[in-house]
Design an enzyme around this catalytic site. Structure first.
Site, PDB file in Angstrom:
ATOM      1  N   ASP A  78      50.222  48.353  43.574  1.00 56.04           N
ATOM      2  CA  ASP A  78      49.024  48.851  42.907  1.00 56.04           C
ATOM      3  C   ASP A  78      48.311  49.924  43.726  1.00 56.04           C
ATOM      4  O   ASP A  78      47.749  50.874  43.161  1.00 56.04           O
ATOM      5  CB  ASP A  78      48.061  47.697  42.630  1.00 56.04           C
ATOM      6  CG  ASP A  78      48.570  46.773  41.523  1.00 56.04           C
ATOM      7  OD1 ASP A  78      49.391  47.224  40.711  1.00 56.04           O
ATOM      8  OD2 ASP A  78      48.139  45.607  41.479  1.00 56.04           O
ATOM      9  N   ASP A 195      23.648  42.926  48.101  1.00 55.56           N
ATOM     10  CA  ASP A 195      24.457  43.356  49.246  1.00 55.56           C
ATOM     11  C   ASP A 195      25.145  44.683  48.964  1.00 55.56           C
ATOM     12  O   ASP A 195      25.537  45.395  49.884  1.00 55.56           O
ATOM     13  CB  ASP A 195      25.511  42.305  49.579  1.00 55.56           C
ATOM     14  CG  ASP A 195      24.919  41.079  50.265  1.00 55.56           C
ATOM     15  OD1 ASP A 195      23.716  41.087  50.548  1.00 55.56           O
ATOM     16  OD2 ASP A 195      25.675  40.124  50.511  1.00 55.56           O
ATOM     17  N   THR A 206      39.471  43.996  36.487  1.00 52.29           N
ATOM     18  CA  THR A 206      40.294  42.902  36.997  1.00 52.29           C
ATOM     19  C   THR A 206      40.504  43.009  38.501  1.00 52.29           C
ATOM     20  O   THR A 206      41.340  42.292  39.063  1.00 52.29           O
ATOM     21  CB  THR A 206      41.670  42.885  36.294  1.00 52.29           C
ATOM     22  OG1 THR A 206      42.282  44.175  36.411  1.00 52.29           O
ATOM     23  CG2 THR A 206      41.518  42.530  34.824  1.00 52.29           C
ATOM     24  N   ALA A 207      39.747  43.882  39.159  1.00 58.16           N
ATOM     25  CA  ALA A 207      39.890  44.067  40.601  1.00 58.16           C
ATOM     26  C   ALA A 207      38.662  43.484  41.321  1.00 58.16           C
ATOM     27  O   ALA A 207      38.314  42.318  41.122  1.00 58.16           O
ATOM     28  CB  ALA A 207      40.086  45.550  40.913  1.00 58.16           C
ATOM     29  N   TYR A 208      37.988  44.289  42.136  1.00 59.00           N
ATOM     30  CA  TYR A 208      36.858  43.792  42.928  1.00 59.00           C
ATOM     31  C   TYR A 208      35.749  43.235  42.032  1.00 59.00           C
ATOM     32  O   TYR A 208      35.123  42.220  42.331  1.00 59.00           O
ATOM     33  CB  TYR A 208      36.332  44.926  43.801  1.00 59.00           C
ATOM     34  CG  TYR A 208      35.346  44.531  44.876  1.00 59.00           C
ATOM     35  CD1 TYR A 208      35.004  43.206  45.124  1.00 59.00           C
ATOM     36  CD2 TYR A 208      34.752  45.505  45.681  1.00 59.00           C
ATOM     37  CE1 TYR A 208      34.107  42.858  46.112  1.00 59.00           C
ATOM     38  CE2 TYR A 208      33.860  45.180  46.680  1.00 59.00           C
ATOM     39  CZ  TYR A 208      33.531  43.854  46.890  1.00 59.00           C
ATOM     40  OH  TYR A 208      32.639  43.523  47.869  1.00 59.00           O
ATOM     41  N   SER A 211      36.353  39.697  41.162  1.00 58.64           N
ATOM     42  CA  SER A 211      36.109  38.810  42.294  1.00 58.64           C
ATOM     43  C   SER A 211      34.620  38.588  42.527  1.00 58.64           C
ATOM     44  O   SER A 211      34.205  37.536  43.027  1.00 58.64           O
ATOM     45  CB  SER A 211      36.747  39.395  43.562  1.00 58.64           C
ATOM     46  OG  SER A 211      38.144  39.523  43.423  1.00 58.64           O
TER      47      SER A 211
END
Length: 318
Positions: A78, A195, A206-208, A211
């Site tokens: 990726d 933050d 669907t990445a960071y 999460s």
């Protein structure tokens, strides 16, 4: 004579070997072939003495790659796909992505199916899926121009990059809260204490962003997502909005921040800077050998929707 590019991850022996073999196979098939490494699309990190070191968007295109190429075959994981997208998007070259990595969420096929995939492309038996990309720029003239504006046509950017997944702005190191003023489109700016913040495309959902607790967005939906990282308020949560609205982020923090694009490069952002994120005129063009089935990919790669309890075999109606 059809032309193709090969972009490969030169730190992976498998990708290097396949690139050499593939070049010879394509030449034997009557193709003209150009090779480039995915390293050319890596943005690189700025340094304190060079906080705005970058390569302009249009200058990331590899030598001899051009808009008349039928495809660019991308060999890697990726990360290589993200780099390759920045390299070929300005030319509009479709990418045939081949997984030689691990997750392969963005890849279309595998090495052992590559010959069949090329046959499909030669016979025009494929479709092209366009994915939204973002243009991320940093401007530093807010001190001279106190008026907040979304008209950037007369301004000079300090740093710019194409983004397929997400832009992340946070403290260095990421250990405590900072403040942002964020303006979306023509709407009034809002305050956010967190933050950091993430602005993601549907591809990047669907990445960071995932999460960090964001929603999964199917690729064809014309939206972006703003996601605070560990917000210091129950009212600060993910926001999904029209991708035609630009996003401007004004740091409200006395020290510099760090911006990272697609996880592999970025720059320092000072309190006088503005970060502007807009839908790019370029898109990442993916060659699809079968009808895109996003939910299948979610199941295979992330385990979404898999049954975790036994379902009843029959239901008795009253």
């Amino acid at each position: 004579m059809p032309e193709a590019g090969i972009i490969y991850n030169d730190i992976k022996p498998t990708a290097c070997r396949v690139a050499e073999e593939l070049e010879q196979q394509l030449i034997q098939r009557g193709w003209s072939v150009k090779l480039a490494t995915g390293a050319g699309g890596i943005l690189g990190y700025s340094h304190p003495d060079r906080p705005t070191c970058h390569t302009a968007i249009a200058h990331l295109v590899p030598p001899n790659f051009h808009s008349q190429m039928k495809m660019a075959i991308v060999l890697g994981g990726d990360g290589t796909v993200l780099s390759a997208a920045r390299q070929v998007a300005p030319c509009g070259i479709p990418m045939l992505t081949v997984n030689t990595g691990h997750m392969g969420f963005l890849t279309e096929t595998y090495i052992n199916h590559l010959s069949e995939a090329i046959d499909r492309v030669e016979n025009d038996n494929y479709t092209i899926e366009d994915r939204t990309m973002l243009t991320v720029r940093v401007y530093n003239d807010r001190a001279q121009n106190s008026a907040k504006t979304t008209d950037n046509s007369q301004r000079t950017s300090m740093w710019e990059a194409l983004c397929l997944n997400e832009m992340v702005l946070h403290r260095e190191p990421l250990t405590s809260m900072c403040h942002f003023e964020i303006q979306i489109g023509h709407h009034a700016a809002v305050d956010m204490a967190a933050d950091g913040v993430i602005v993601s495309t549907p591809t990047g959902s669907t990445a960071y962003s995932l999460s960090a607790g964001g929603a999964v967005v199917t690729p064809g939906v014309p939206v972006l997502q703003l996601m605070p990282i560990c917000p210091h308020s129950l009212a600060s949560r993910a926001l999904v909005f029209n991708d035609s609205d630009p996003v401007t982020i004004y740091p409200v923090y006395p020290n510099r921040l760090v911006m990272v694009v697609d996880g592999n490069g970025g720059c320092y952002v000072s309190p006088e800077d503005e970060v502007v994120i807009e839908k790019s005129p370029y898109s990442a063009r993916f060659i699809r050998l079968q009808d895109p089935e996003f939910f299948r990919i979610l199941r295979e790669k992330l385990g979404w929707g898999l049954p975790h309890i036994a379902k009843p075999t029959s239901v008795e109606l009253p």
